[in-house]
Design a protein around this motif. Structure first.
Motif, PDB file in Angstrom:
ATOM      1  N   PRO A   4       0.839  -1.157   0.457  1.00 51.78           N
ATOM      2  CA  PRO A   4      -0.048   0.277   0.061  1.00 51.78           C
ATOM      3  C   PRO A   4       0.663   1.238  -0.384  1.00 51.78           C
ATOM      4  O   PRO A   4       2.125   1.482   0.839  1.00 51.78           O
ATOM      5  CB  PRO A   4      -0.692  -0.262   0.959  1.00 51.78           C
ATOM      6  CG  PRO A   4      -0.496  -1.989   1.782  1.00 51.78           C
ATOM      7  CD  PRO A   4       0.334  -2.283   1.305  1.00 51.78           C
ATOM      8  N   VAL A  43      -7.945  -4.117  12.679  1.00 53.59           N
ATOM      9  CA  VAL A  43      -8.347  -4.168  11.148  1.00 53.59           C
ATOM     10  C   VAL A  43     -10.110  -3.562  10.990  1.00 53.59           C
ATOM     11  O   VAL A  43     -10.556  -4.590  11.829  1.00 53.59           O
ATOM     12  CB  VAL A  43      -8.125  -5.083  10.905  1.00 53.59           C
ATOM     13  CG1 VAL A  43      -8.642  -5.425   9.554  1.00 53.59           C
ATOM     14  CG2 VAL A  43      -6.355  -5.582  11.112  1.00 53.59           C
ATOM     15  N   ASP A  46     -11.745  -3.781   5.319  1.00 50.57           N
ATOM     16  CA  ASP A  46     -10.530  -3.876   4.076  1.00 50.57           C
ATOM     17  C   ASP A  46     -10.091  -2.941   5.010  1.00 50.57           C
ATOM     18  O   ASP A  46      -8.157  -2.536   4.388  1.00 50.57           O
ATOM     19  CB  ASP A  46     -10.777  -3.493   3.131  1.00 50.57           C
ATOM     20  CG  ASP A  46     -11.803  -4.851   2.703  1.00 50.57           C
ATOM     21  OD1 ASP A  46     -11.830  -6.217   3.092  1.00 50.57           O
ATOM     22  OD2 ASP A  46     -12.205  -4.871   1.447  1.00 50.57           O
ATOM     23  N   THR A  47      -9.699  -2.161   5.913  1.00 47.04           N
ATOM     24  CA  THR A  47      -9.324  -0.987   6.612  1.00 47.04           C
ATOM     25  C   THR A  47      -8.180  -1.210   7.491  1.00 47.04           C
ATOM     26  O   THR A  47      -8.242  -1.871   8.347  1.00 47.04           O
ATOM     27  CB  THR A  47      -9.318   0.547   6.724  1.00 47.04           C
ATOM     28  OG1 THR A  47     -10.357   0.579   5.839  1.00 47.04           O
ATOM     29  CG2 THR A  47      -9.032   1.797   6.853  1.00 47.04           C
ATOM     30  N   GLU A  58      -2.964   4.687   8.165  1.00 50.15           N
ATOM     31  CA  GLU A  58      -3.748   4.199   7.710  1.00 50.15           C
ATOM     32  C   GLU A  58      -4.144   4.104   6.023  1.00 50.15           C
ATOM     33  O   GLU A  58      -3.554   4.691   6.188  1.00 50.15           O
ATOM     34  CB  GLU A  58      -5.578   5.413   7.505  1.00 50.15           C
ATOM     35  CG  GLU A  58      -6.378   4.489   8.061  1.00 50.15           C
ATOM     36  CD  GLU A  58      -7.894   5.538   7.819  1.00 50.15           C
ATOM     37  OE1 GLU A  58      -8.572   5.398   7.438  1.00 50.15           O
ATOM     38  OE2 GLU A  58      -8.069   5.981   9.036  1.00 50.15           O
ATOM     39  N   PHE A  59      -4.463   2.327   5.950  1.00 53.49           N
ATOM     40  CA  PHE A  59      -3.911   2.875   4.536  1.00 53.49           C
ATOM     41  C   PHE A  59      -5.340   1.171   4.597  1.00 53.49           C
ATOM     42  O   PHE A  59      -5.756   0.256   5.480  1.00 53.49           O
ATOM     43  CB  PHE A  59      -3.228   0.950   3.975  1.00 53.49           C
ATOM     44  CG  PHE A  59      -2.447   0.636   5.065  1.00 53.49           C
ATOM     45  CD1 PHE A  59      -2.643  -0.470   4.445  1.00 53.49           C
ATOM     46  CD2 PHE A  59      -2.008   0.800   6.326  1.00 53.49           C
ATOM     47  CE1 PHE A  59      -2.384  -1.927   5.663  1.00 53.49           C
ATOM     48  CE2 PHE A  59      -1.279  -0.127   6.993  1.00 53.49           C
ATOM     49  CZ  PHE A  59      -1.877  -1.702   6.958  1.00 53.49           C
ATOM     50  N   GLU A  60      -5.311   0.531   3.018  1.00 52.56           N
ATOM     51  CA  GLU A  60      -6.506  -0.613   2.869  1.00 52.56           C
ATOM     52  C   GLU A  60      -5.477  -1.532   2.647  1.00 52.56           C
ATOM     53  O   GLU A  60      -4.813  -1.632   2.068  1.00 52.56           O
ATOM     54  CB  GLU A  60      -7.478  -0.302   0.944  1.00 52.56           C
ATOM     55  CG  GLU A  60      -8.113   1.120   1.330  1.00 52.56           C
ATOM     56  CD  GLU A  60      -9.510   0.431   2.211  1.00 52.56           C
ATOM     57  OE1 GLU A  60      -9.793  -0.435   1.828  1.00 52.56           O
ATOM     58  OE2 GLU A  60     -10.017   1.777   2.958  1.00 52.56           O
ATOM     59  N   LEU A  61      -6.215  -2.912   3.192  1.00 45.07           N
ATOM     60  CA  LEU A  61      -5.199  -3.995   3.329  1.00 45.07           C
ATOM     61  C   LEU A  61      -5.056  -4.517   1.956  1.00 45.07           C
ATOM     62  O   LEU A  61      -6.708  -3.967   0.746  1.00 45.07           O
ATOM     63  CB  LEU A  61      -5.872  -5.279   3.943  1.00 45.07           C
ATOM     64  CG  LEU A  61      -6.310  -4.941   5.744  1.00 45.07           C
ATOM     65  CD1 LEU A  61      -6.997  -5.970   5.703  1.00 45.07           C
ATOM     66  CD2 LEU A  61      -4.215  -5.027   6.386  1.00 45.07           C
ATOM     67  N   GLU A  63      -5.115  -6.866  -1.719  1.00 37.48           N
ATOM     68  CA  GLU A  63      -6.008  -7.660  -2.218  1.00 37.48           C
ATOM     69  C   GLU A  63      -5.400  -8.727  -1.748  1.00 37.48           C
ATOM     70  O   GLU A  63      -3.867  -9.691  -2.493  1.00 37.48           O
ATOM     71  CB  GLU A  63      -6.229  -7.982  -3.140  1.00 37.48           C
ATOM     72  CG  GLU A  63      -7.411  -8.921  -4.311  1.00 37.48           C
ATOM     73  CD  GLU A  63      -7.679  -8.617  -5.500  1.00 37.48           C
ATOM     74  OE1 GLU A  63      -7.593  -9.899  -6.177  1.00 37.48           O
ATOM     75  OE2 GLU A  63      -7.757  -7.417  -6.356  1.00 37.48           O
TER      76      GLU A  63
END
Length: 79
Positions: A4, A43, A46-47, A58-61, A63
């Motif tokens: 990310p 978590v 998906d964040t 902070e980030f999106e996990l 895929e």
């Protein structure tokens, strides 16, 4: 699995981020450095929210991420 963008900032602040790809998956390792103090992660959906002292990332996990952990200032995301 792609690192990310938000985690790449760790490299800019006395830490390091590495991604390793293996036959059966990949691993992202983000070392927040010696000054990270107590690292915690939360978590929500998906964040992922990582808190290290007065710093928050902070980030999106990515895929395919199915395991995320912290230990001694090191964040590990495994696929």
């Amino acid at each position: 699995m792609e690192t990310p963008h938000e985690l790449r900032t760790v490299d800019e602040q006395d830490g390091s981020v590495r991604t390793r790809t293996y036959d059966d998956g990949s691993v992202i390792v983000a070392d927040f450095g010696a000054d990270a103090g107590d690292l915690s992660i939360d978590v929500v959906g998906d964040t992922a929210i990582v808190v290290a002292d007065d710093r928050q990332v902070e980030f999106e996990l990515p895929e395919g991420a199915d395991e995320i952990s912290v230990n001694n200032g090191v964040l590990t995301i495994e696929e």
